[in-house]
Scaffold this active site. Structure first.
Site, PDB file in Angstrom:
ATOM      1  CE  LYS A  80      -2.142  -0.921   3.891  1.00 42.15           C
ATOM      2  NZ  LYS A  80      -1.632  -2.253   4.286  1.00 42.15           N
ATOM      3  NE  ARG A 140      -3.690  -1.128  10.210  1.00 45.18           N
ATOM      4  CZ  ARG A 140      -2.690  -0.614   9.508  1.00 45.18           C
ATOM      5  NH1 ARG A 140      -2.741   0.635   9.084  1.00 45.18           N
ATOM      6  NH2 ARG A 140      -1.641  -1.347   9.230  1.00 45.18           N
ATOM      7  NE  ARG A 148       7.748  -3.643   6.368  1.00 48.53           N
ATOM      8  CZ  ARG A 148       6.462  -3.302   6.381  1.00 48.53           C
ATOM      9  NH1 ARG A 148       5.951  -2.655   5.366  1.00 48.53           N
ATOM     10  NH2 ARG A 148       5.689  -3.612   7.396  1.00 48.53           N
ATOM     11  NE  ARG A 161       7.160  -1.015  10.023  1.00 44.38           N
ATOM     12  CZ  ARG A 161       5.980  -0.935   9.403  1.00 44.38           C
ATOM     13  NH1 ARG A 161       5.886  -0.330   8.243  1.00 44.38           N
ATOM     14  NH2 ARG A 161       4.911  -1.446   9.958  1.00 44.38           N
ATOM     15  NE  ARG A 183       2.089  -5.100  11.185  1.00 42.08           N
ATOM     16  CZ  ARG A 183       3.380  -5.283  10.909  1.00 42.08           C
ATOM     17  NH1 ARG A 183       4.227  -5.578  11.869  1.00 42.08           N
ATOM     18  NH2 ARG A 183       3.816  -5.155   9.691  1.00 42.08           N
TER      19      ARG A 183
HETATM   20  P1  ADP Z   1       1.643  -2.221   7.845  1.00 47.05           P
HETATM   21  O1  ADP Z   1       2.893  -1.985   7.069  1.00 47.05           O
HETATM   22  O2  ADP Z   1       1.684  -3.451   8.680  1.00 47.05           O
HETATM   23  O3  ADP Z   1       0.395  -2.126   7.004  1.00 47.05           O
HETATM   24  P2  ADP Z   1       1.486   0.465   8.960  1.00 47.05           P
HETATM   25  O4  ADP Z   1       2.835   1.011   8.678  1.00 47.05           O
HETATM   26  O5  ADP Z   1       0.357   0.954   8.148  1.00 47.05           O
HETATM   27  O6  ADP Z   1       1.560  -1.126   8.957  1.00 47.05           O
HETATM   28  O7  ADP Z   1       1.121   0.677  10.511  1.00 47.05           O
HETATM   29  C1  ADP Z   1       1.959   0.183  11.521  1.00 47.05           C
HETATM   30  C2  ADP Z   1       1.208   0.108  12.854  1.00 47.05           C
HETATM   31  O8  ADP Z   1       0.649   1.405  13.183  1.00 47.05           O
HETATM   32  C3  ADP Z   1       0.008  -0.837  12.882  1.00 47.05           C
HETATM   33  O9  ADP Z   1       0.364  -2.174  13.148  1.00 47.05           O
HETATM   34  C4  ADP Z   1      -0.839  -0.198  14.002  1.00 47.05           C
HETATM   35  O10 ADP Z   1      -0.349  -0.533  15.275  1.00 47.05           O
HETATM   36  C5  ADP Z   1      -0.621   1.288  13.809  1.00 47.05           C
HETATM   37  N1  ADP Z   1      -1.677   1.881  12.927  1.00 47.05           N
HETATM   38  C6  ADP Z   1      -1.500   2.394  11.681  1.00 47.05           C
HETATM   39  N2  ADP Z   1      -2.665   2.820  11.168  1.00 47.05           N
HETATM   40  C7  ADP Z   1      -3.620   2.563  12.098  1.00 47.05           C
HETATM   41  C8  ADP Z   1      -5.036   2.749  12.175  1.00 47.05           C
HETATM   42  N3  ADP Z   1      -5.731   3.295  11.153  1.00 47.05           N
HETATM   43  N4  ADP Z   1      -5.683   2.373  13.301  1.00 47.05           N
HETATM   44  C9  ADP Z   1      -5.025   1.824  14.318  1.00 47.05           C
HETATM   45  N5  ADP Z   1      -3.702   1.610  14.325  1.00 47.05           N
HETATM   46  C10 ADP Z   1      -2.990   1.966  13.234  1.00 47.05           C
END
Ligand code: ADP
Length: 187
Positions: free
Chosen positions: A14, A90, A129, A131, A142
């Protein structure tokens, strides 16, 4: 002006695709993950709270995230050019809050791009990755949180007839091209 949400499992790409579309069409790219990671880096109160959830692969509470997005969507660049939301909504509560905000702004969503990637590929990508929140145990959590809380949004937007599904495995340029077609941006 485009108003788009990117939906899909962690590691679907994404961020990569949203960034490309945002650059090409000069639209603000709003990533809640990036906003939260920045807050963690800066050591703000928000960052401290967010970190405790992110480290476990849990979602940050809805009211915190909704507040952040509300504030961001009220900025003039959004009014002028639209937005690409990446990582929000989300949960169903976040999707409903977004609907309300966009109604108030008279800026209905054009499209929700659902980037679909197989579980096996996701785990492979996230482990590569590396992270801070990309350990195997946190990744598994997750994915569980995604299935339980975020995947229902696929139906939510499908019923609104604005969902477009793009398979997120394969040539990155090819995937971008498909997204552009769905957004009516090709050419
Ligand atoms: P990923 O690469 O796993 O899709 P993101 O970088 O988008 O993850 O987000 C990392 C973390 O930030 C998530 O695992 C969550 O803890 C938090 N987070 C991000 N966006 C949201 C959201 N809309 N609602 C709740 N928590 C969020």
């Amino acid at each position: 002006m485009i108003k788009v949400v990117f939906l899909g499992p962690p590691g679907a790409g994404k961020g990569t695709q949203a960034e490309r579309i945002a650059k090409k069409y000069n639209v603000p790219h709003i990533s809640t993950g990036d906003i939260l990671r920045e807050a963690v880096k800066e050591g703000t109160e928000l960052g401290r709270i967010a970190k405790s959830y992110m480290d476990k692969g849990e979602l940050v509470p809805d009211e915190i995230i909704i507040g952040i997005i509300k504030e961001r969507l009220s900025q003039p660049d959004v009014k002028e050019r639209g937005f690409i939301l990446d990582g929000f909504p989300r949960t169903l509560a976040q999707a409903e809050a977004l609907d309300k905000m966009l109604e108030e702004l008279s800026m209905p969503l054009d499209r929700v791009i659902y980037l679909n990637v197989d579980d096996e590929e996701i785990v492979k990508r996230l482990l590569a990755r590396g992270r801070a929140d990309d350990t195997e145990e946190v990744i598994r959590n997750r994915l569980r949180v995604y299935r339980e809380q975020t995947a229902p949004l696929i139906d939510y937007y499908s019923e609104k007839c604005i969902l477009a599904e793009v398979y997120g495995v394969g040539d990155i340029d090819g995937i971008t091209k498909k997204i552009e077609e769905f957004l009516g941006l090709e050419g």
